[in-house]
Design an enzyme around this catalytic site. Structure first.
Site, short mmCIF file in Angstrom:
data_model
loop_
_atom_site.label_atom_id
_atom_site.label_comp_id
_atom_site.label_asym_id
_atom_site.label_seq_id
_atom_site.Cartn_x
_atom_site.Cartn_y
_atom_site.Cartn_z
N CYS A 177 -30.32 10.21 5.18
CA CYS A 177 -30.36 10.17 3.70
C CYS A 177 -31.76 10.28 3.11
CB CYS A 177 -29.63 8.95 3.16
SG CYS A 177 -30.45 7.37 3.50
N HIS A 190 -29.32 3.27 1.04
CA HIS A 190 -29.00 4.68 0.88
C HIS A 190 -29.99 5.24 -0.13
CE1 HIS A 190 -27.08 8.44 0.75
NE2 HIS A 190 -26.51 8.29 -0.42
N ASP A 229 -27.56 13.40 -5.39
CA ASP A 229 -27.54 12.97 -4.00
C ASP A 229 -27.17 14.12 -3.08
OD1 ASP A 229 -27.38 11.72 -1.61
OD2 ASP A 229 -26.04 10.11 -2.25
N ASN A 255 -21.66 -1.05 -7.24
CA ASN A 255 -20.87 -2.14 -7.84
C ASN A 255 -19.62 -2.57 -7.09
OD1 ASN A 255 -22.16 -2.96 -10.31
ND2 ASN A 255 -21.77 -0.91 -11.08
N ASP A 268 -16.75 -4.30 -4.86
CA ASP A 268 -16.57 -5.63 -4.27
C ASP A 268 -16.44 -5.48 -2.76
OD1 ASP A 268 -16.50 -6.54 -6.84
OD2 ASP A 268 -14.33 -6.85 -6.91
#
Length: 696
Positions: free
Chosen positions: A279, A337, A360, A400, A402
């Site tokens: 990356c 990342h 990206d 974000n 969970d």
């Protein structure tokens, strides 16, 4: 009466040095004149014959790009325009030799497509036409021009995000951040022309040249093309990704130090993919290309970055009852990342979404059929505008999602916990004008994004939560009997033992008998770990309301790497089982083991002057109890013509000092970087030194 003759052009002077200085493109290496759109440039047309008379003849510039062209007649009175090509006669000159010259100013619109153009000049009277070839120019975006859609207000930020060719990439884990030097190399010989080749070789250009050329007026379009072209998954792109195993048929991603080697290798092999990238390599190469094209760009690291494959905004993690993490889910959390942000207007999104956009190039998921991502407006991610183009939901999940952690046995869930804090723990970039880190987490997320239950895995283990998984949904009742946490005693460094505490608290007023399982697994930064390399299992008696601390040590020989890496990553987990109730709680910690760094000293640090020879010394003390061998490489864009390479052997605890001579050929902030690839232990060490080169 003889018909008026067209003036006869002898030579054209495109005034390369003056124009490139005014357009802030000096230093960019190209076979053409390099200009920025939305800005005038001047040239001198030397000709024979009588004085130019605009009433009797016309001079018309033709600006050609592929099958497209525009024409701009030379005017004596027009003002330059920001919306179309214009040519204005500045003055007529009579040289002492009797030759005549015209000084002409040609302006491109601020929305002109970027790329290579051929300039022609046509002289015509009522009776004759003559055409002259003037040369080629390369047109770039112009962040200095308020009418350009990449305009950036601050000169300091333009210096950092367009002009600077040195960078820091951040890796590791939030508690042990590693800063890695990178040379963007946009001023290296031939690199700008190679960056233009990415546009030429793109599937969009191959499919419909005219449409592609017109679309290149938009940085949104350009950035999507480049995002796909930096990886080789769908096209003749630059880099092939590889995340594990053997890199012998290419280059280990950890060994790259700059973009020029990669881009040159791609161009020299007729656009075969360069092996291999991960990356940070994909992102750093994209940053080079975007800065070269004139689009302000910075490299960004997201620590604990979620890769949510099923789009449910939940990352499922599975452990067995012995604390070993299992590879049962396609979802994963990358320890870090790296992507880029580019600065541009977003007319396609309406007001309020101009500014930084996430792009990206690492191939993770397809966007409109190709491996690319973005531009996703950072503001849209912050506002949870998951309907906004492009790929906002994917990036939103990366920062974000969970984390739902389950302990399982024979396919049955024994306990579960939810963590809403871990993903997107820290989002960072290099601070402008300094070699330090800037925390930009608050640009992506509010303090309480989706916050309903906070805390570490240990705190939330066993609470009443619902975990949505493709495999099962389960509800678990409160269990407050035992709490557990892990504590690293110092930041781990290669060659030293890893010391940590397991801290167990009995929250009830009765004695307990517990089973403790601790497990350490090696992992790669982008996926779940493989088998365990160390484990420990004990029975623990704990008194009412008591807290016990148990120290553990993992020896260097137990975690020594097989493959060459610059930072090895470890997943450490502990499961505490209450023998009586069979309830279990889990705590886990992922951390990187840093390599020692190289030190670089400059002989006369305060007076490094352009074109004046200098000496740098690379210093390294072998921290190991055995001799190490390896190859040392020192490089520096604008400082060293060729990389300095040498084989070295260093005895146990010995300090080696290696001098390297260099002659700076560009003024400004430059960087020397050193890489030492050791054979045993197989690891890569880095060091860097920024140098402020003064003009003579």
């Amino acid at each position: 009466m003889a018909a008026p003759r067209v003036l006869k052009v002898r030579t054209i002077d495109l005034q390369r040095v003056q124009n490139q200085t005014r357009h802030r493109t000096e230093g960019l290496s190209s076979s053409t004149l390099v200009l920025r759109r939305g800005q005038a440039f001047t040239m001198t047309v030397n000709y024979d014959g009588r004085p130019f008379d605009p009433l009797k003849e016309q001079l018309i510039f033709r600006i050609v790009s592929g099958p497209l062209f525009v024409e701009a007649p030379v005017s004596v009175s027009r003002q330059p325009s920001l919306t179309q090509w214009t040519a204005v006669l500045e003055k007529c000159i009579l040289n002492p030799t009797g030759h005549r010259a015209l000084s002409v100013s040609l302006s491109s619109p601020a929305s002109a497509p970027i790329g290579a153009y051929t300039l022609q000049l046509r002289g015509q009277t009522r009776l004759s036409v003559t055409t002259y070839f003037l040369g080629q120019v390369t047109l770039l975006c112009n962040p200095w021009c308020p009418a350009d859609s990449v305009f950036l207000q601050s000169e300091d930020l333009r210096t950092e995000y367009v002009m600077s060719d040195i960078g820091l990439l951040f890796k590791g884990s939030p508690g042990n951040i590693v800063s890695r030097p990178w040379s963007f190399d946009q001023y290296e010989k031939g690199i700008l022309d190679i960056c233009m080749k990415l546009l030429q070789e793109s599937p969009q250009h191959q499919a419909d040249m005219g449409k592609d050329l017109l679309n290149r007026s938009s940085p949104v379009y350009i950035s999507r093309v480049i995002s796909a072209m930096v990886n080789s998954n769908d096209d003749k792109g630059v880099l092939m990704g590889k995340w594990s195993g053997d890199y012998k048929d290419g280059v280990n991603p950890s060994q790259w130090t700059g973009s020029a080697d990669i881009l040159r290798m791609w161009a020299e092999t007729q656009f075969s993919p360069v092996k291999y990238g991960q990356c940070w390599v994909f992102a750093a190469v994209m940053c080079t290309v975007m800065r070269a094209l004139g689009i302000p760009t910075r490299v960004v690291t997201n620590f604990n970055s979620a890769h949510d494959t099923d789009g449910n905004m939940v990352i499922e993690e599975y452990y067995n009852e012995k604390g070993e993490k299992l590879s049962m889910s396609r979802d994963s959390i990358w320890n870090f990342h790296v992507w880029v942000e580019s600065w541009m207007k977003r007319p396609d999104l309406g007001r309020g979404y101009d500014g930084w956009q996430v792009l990206d190039p690492t191939p993770q998921e397809r966007s409109a059929g190709m491996f690319r991502c973005g531009p996703a407006a950072v503001k849209a991610i912050y506002e949870q505008r998951v309907d906004a183009q492009y790929d906002v939901p994917f990036v939103y999940a990366e920062v974000n999602a969970d984390v739902c952690t389950m302990i399982i046995r024979n396919g049955m869930v024994l306990s579960t916990s939810i963590d809403k804090r871990r993903v997107g723990a820290l989002i960072s970039t290099k601070r402008p004008g300094s070699m330090s880190m800037q925390n930009i987490t608050s640009e992506y997320k509010t303090e309480d994004d989706g916050d309903t239950c906070r805390g570490s895995l240990a705190d939330v283990a066993g609470r009443s939560v619902i975990c949505h998984s493709q495999r099962q949904s389960a509800i678990f009742m409160d269990s407050k009997g035992v709490e557990v946490s892990l504590q690293l005693l110092k930041a781990p460094v290669v060659g030293e033992n890893i010391s940590f505490n397991v801290i167990i608290t009995n929250t009830e007023a009765a004695q307990k008998l517990l089973k403790k399982h601790v497990n350490a697994q090696n992992k790669e930064y982008n996926r779940n770990p493989t088998g365990s390399f160390w484990e420990s299992h004990d029975d623990v008696k704990i008194g009412p309301k008591e807290t016990v601390t148990m120290k553990h040590e993992i020896f260097f020989k137990e975690y020594m790497l097989k493959e060459t890496e610059e930072d090895s990553l470890v997943n450490l987990a502990v499961v505490i089982e209450d023998v009586k109730t069979q309830e279990r709680v889990l705590a886990s910690e992922e951390f990187n083991i840093r390599t020692p760094s190289l030190n670089i000293q400059i002989q006369n640090e305060v007076s490094v002057i352009i074109n004046t020879p200098q000496v740098a010394t690379v210093i390294f003390t072998n921290p190991f109890s055995f001799a190490v061998r390896g190859e040392l490489t020192v490089s520096g864009s604008g400082l060293l013509e060729e990389k300095a390479q040498m084989r070295i052997t260093i005895q146990p605890r010995e300090t080696t000092k290696k001098p390297v001579s260099f002659t700076p050929r560009m003024a400004g902030a430059k960087m020397l970087s050193a890489n030492l690839v050791l054979e045993n232990p197989p690891t890569i060490l880095h060091g860097f030194k920024t140098i402020n080169v003064q003009a003579s």
